[in-house]
Scaffold this motif. Sequence first.
Motif, PDB file in Angstrom:
ATOM      1  N   GLU A  44     -10.935  28.703   3.858  1.00 42.29           N
ATOM      2  CA  GLU A  44     -12.173  29.418   4.182  1.00 42.29           C
ATOM      3  C   GLU A  44     -13.350  28.457   4.057  1.00 42.29           C
ATOM      4  N   VAL A  45     -14.502  28.891   4.512  1.00 37.54           N
ATOM      5  CA  VAL A  45     -15.720  28.101   4.410  1.00 37.54           C
ATOM      6  C   VAL A  45     -16.048  27.876   2.936  1.00 37.54           C
ATOM      7  N   ILE A  46     -16.523  26.677   2.623  1.00 38.50           N
ATOM      8  CA  ILE A  46     -16.910  26.344   1.254  1.00 38.50           C
ATOM      9  C   ILE A  46     -18.405  26.048   1.205  1.00 38.50           C
ATOM     10  N   ARG A  47     -18.970  26.119   0.000  1.00 38.90           N
ATOM     11  CA  ARG A  47     -20.382  25.798  -0.211  1.00 38.90           C
ATOM     12  C   ARG A  47     -20.486  24.320  -0.571  1.00 38.90           C
ATOM     13  N   GLY A  48     -21.045  23.551   0.316  1.00 31.34           N
ATOM     14  CA  GLY A  48     -21.098  22.107   0.130  1.00 31.34           C
ATOM     15  C   GLY A  48     -21.971  21.647  -1.014  1.00 31.34           C
ATOM     16  N   ASN A  49     -23.055  22.378  -1.303  1.00 36.65           N
ATOM     17  CA  ASN A  49     -23.981  21.914  -2.340  1.00 36.65           C
ATOM     18  C   ASN A  49     -23.401  22.024  -3.746  1.00 36.65           C
ATOM     19  N   PHE A  50     -22.268  22.673  -3.934  1.00 34.43           N
ATOM     20  CA  PHE A  50     -21.641  22.781  -5.246  1.00 34.43           C
ATOM     21  C   PHE A  50     -20.297  22.041  -5.289  1.00 34.43           C
ATOM     22  N   SER A  51     -20.030  21.188  -4.304  1.00 34.72           N
ATOM     23  CA  SER A  51     -18.725  20.542  -4.187  1.00 34.72           C
ATOM     24  C   SER A  51     -18.734  19.116  -4.721  1.00 34.72           C
ATOM     25  N   THR A  52     -17.640  18.742  -5.385  1.00 38.37           N
ATOM     26  CA  THR A  52     -17.492  17.369  -5.874  1.00 38.37           C
ATOM     27  C   THR A  52     -16.069  16.894  -5.634  1.00 38.37           C
ATOM     28  N   VAL A  53     -15.945  15.588  -5.411  1.00 39.94           N
ATOM     29  CA  VAL A  53     -14.646  14.935  -5.271  1.00 39.94           C
ATOM     30  C   VAL A  53     -14.735  13.623  -6.050  1.00 39.94           C
ATOM     31  N   VAL A  54     -13.756  13.381  -6.926  1.00 37.42           N
ATOM     32  CA  VAL A  54     -13.702  12.133  -7.683  1.00 37.42           C
ATOM     33  C   VAL A  54     -12.366  11.471  -7.358  1.00 37.42           C
TER      34      VAL A  54
ATOM     35  N   ASP B 133     -17.684   6.517  -2.622  1.00 36.82           N
ATOM     36  CA  ASP B 133     -18.776   5.696  -2.107  1.00 36.82           C
ATOM     37  C   ASP B 133     -19.839   6.622  -1.532  1.00 36.82           C
ATOM     38  N   GLY B 134     -20.712   7.093  -2.404  1.00 37.65           N
ATOM     39  CA  GLY B 134     -21.734   8.038  -1.965  1.00 37.65           C
ATOM     40  C   GLY B 134     -21.328   9.465  -2.280  1.00 37.65           C
ATOM     41  N   LYS B 135     -22.078  10.381  -1.710  1.00 37.25           N
ATOM     42  CA  LYS B 135     -21.880  11.807  -1.982  1.00 37.25           C
ATOM     43  C   LYS B 135     -20.897  12.429  -0.987  1.00 37.25           C
ATOM     44  N   ALA B 136     -20.127  13.391  -1.473  1.00 35.69           N
ATOM     45  CA  ALA B 136     -19.216  14.139  -0.597  1.00 35.69           C
ATOM     46  C   ALA B 136     -20.036  15.020   0.341  1.00 35.69           C
ATOM     47  N   SER B 137     -19.506  15.255   1.536  1.00 34.78           N
ATOM     48  CA  SER B 137     -20.198  16.128   2.490  1.00 34.78           C
ATOM     49  C   SER B 137     -19.257  17.234   2.931  1.00 34.78           C
ATOM     50  N   ALA B 138     -19.816  18.437   3.058  1.00 32.16           N
ATOM     51  CA  ALA B 138     -19.030  19.603   3.451  1.00 32.16           C
ATOM     52  C   ALA B 138     -19.536  20.144   4.782  1.00 32.16           C
ATOM     53  N   VAL B 139     -18.598  20.481   5.652  1.00 38.76           N
ATOM     54  CA  VAL B 139     -18.898  21.144   6.916  1.00 38.76           C
ATOM     55  C   VAL B 139     -17.857  22.242   7.081  1.00 38.76           C
ATOM     56  N   ASP B 140     -18.326  23.478   7.047  1.00 36.59           N
ATOM     57  CA  ASP B 140     -17.462  24.654   7.179  1.00 36.59           C
ATOM     58  C   ASP B 140     -16.325  24.629   6.159  1.00 36.59           C
ATOM     59  N   LYS B 141     -15.096  24.332   6.600  1.00 36.37           N
ATOM     60  CA  LYS B 141     -13.921  24.367   5.737  1.00 36.37           C
ATOM     61  C   LYS B 141     -13.486  22.981   5.257  1.00 36.37           C
ATOM     62  N   THR B 142     -14.266  21.939   5.602  1.00 35.67           N
ATOM     63  CA  THR B 142     -13.853  20.569   5.320  1.00 35.67           C
ATOM     64  C   THR B 142     -14.823  19.878   4.372  1.00 35.67           C
ATOM     65  N   LEU B 143     -14.260  19.165   3.384  1.00 41.71           N
ATOM     66  CA  LEU B 143     -15.034  18.385   2.427  1.00 41.71           C
ATOM     67  C   LEU B 143     -14.548  16.941   2.523  1.00 41.71           C
ATOM     68  N   SER B 144     -15.460  15.999   2.792  1.00 41.83           N
ATOM     69  CA  SER B 144     -15.099  14.592   2.952  1.00 41.83           C
ATOM     70  C   SER B 144     -15.817  13.737   1.928  1.00 41.83           C
ATOM     71  N   GLN B 145     -15.073  12.816   1.316  1.00 39.93           N
ATOM     72  CA  GLN B 145     -15.629  11.878   0.345  1.00 39.93           C
ATOM     73  C   GLN B 145     -15.360  10.464   0.841  1.00 39.93           C
ATOM     74  N   PRO B 146     -16.414   9.724   1.257  1.00 41.50           N
ATOM     75  CA  PRO B 146     -16.204   8.314   1.625  1.00 41.50           C
ATOM     76  C   PRO B 146     -15.716   7.535   0.405  1.00 41.50           C
ATOM     77  N   VAL B 147     -14.879   6.521   0.652  1.00 39.67           N
ATOM     78  CA  VAL B 147     -14.359   5.706  -0.443  1.00 39.67           C
ATOM     79  C   VAL B 147     -14.590   4.224  -0.174  1.00 39.67           C
ATOM     80  N   LYS B 148     -14.697   3.473  -1.263  1.00 39.88           N
ATOM     81  CA  LYS B 148     -14.786   2.022  -1.193  1.00 39.88           C
ATOM     82  C   LYS B 148     -13.421   1.482  -0.784  1.00 39.88           C
TER      83      LYS B 148
END
Length: 168
Positions: free
Chosen positions: A37-47, A58-73
Amino acid sequence: MLGAQPAKAHSNLAGSSPKADSTVTAAPKQVTLTFGEVIRGNFSTVVVTGPDGVRYGDGKASAVDKTLSQPVKPLVAGKYTVAWRVVSADGHPIQGVFTFTADLPAAPSPSPTEPAPNVSEPAPSQSPAAATEPTDDGSSPLPWVIAGVAAVLALAGATLLARRRRTT
């Protein structure tokens, strides 16, 4: 007669890239989590923690609808732990942890045809303070995830209390 089935109250992790418990042979540029389901991006974290105990986010995670992406080094070979926490669209916090392994080739060694470095130039010096400073505290991401969940629960409780006071 059939009894009533409980309704699914909040989202769940539907998939990830890299997949949980998988082995990758090419280093990903990001870790992507997909939810039901859709998630709230402003409360999401990925470590993302590497085999050396270093955090690779590498930076902040970003959420769009049902997807959360965390850039990595750039990753090194070894086992990685991905700890995540999100808030479903209905306000329920959910969290989890999974691992994947990076089976990456060793960094290429310099070619013997490359010119040797000029030995007459002094090597760059490092300040004594920089030489003694630790680069990582080796701590686990779990306390951060737990603290985040506690903060979300406190915020949700305050919101519910405010709503109840408005309706009475």
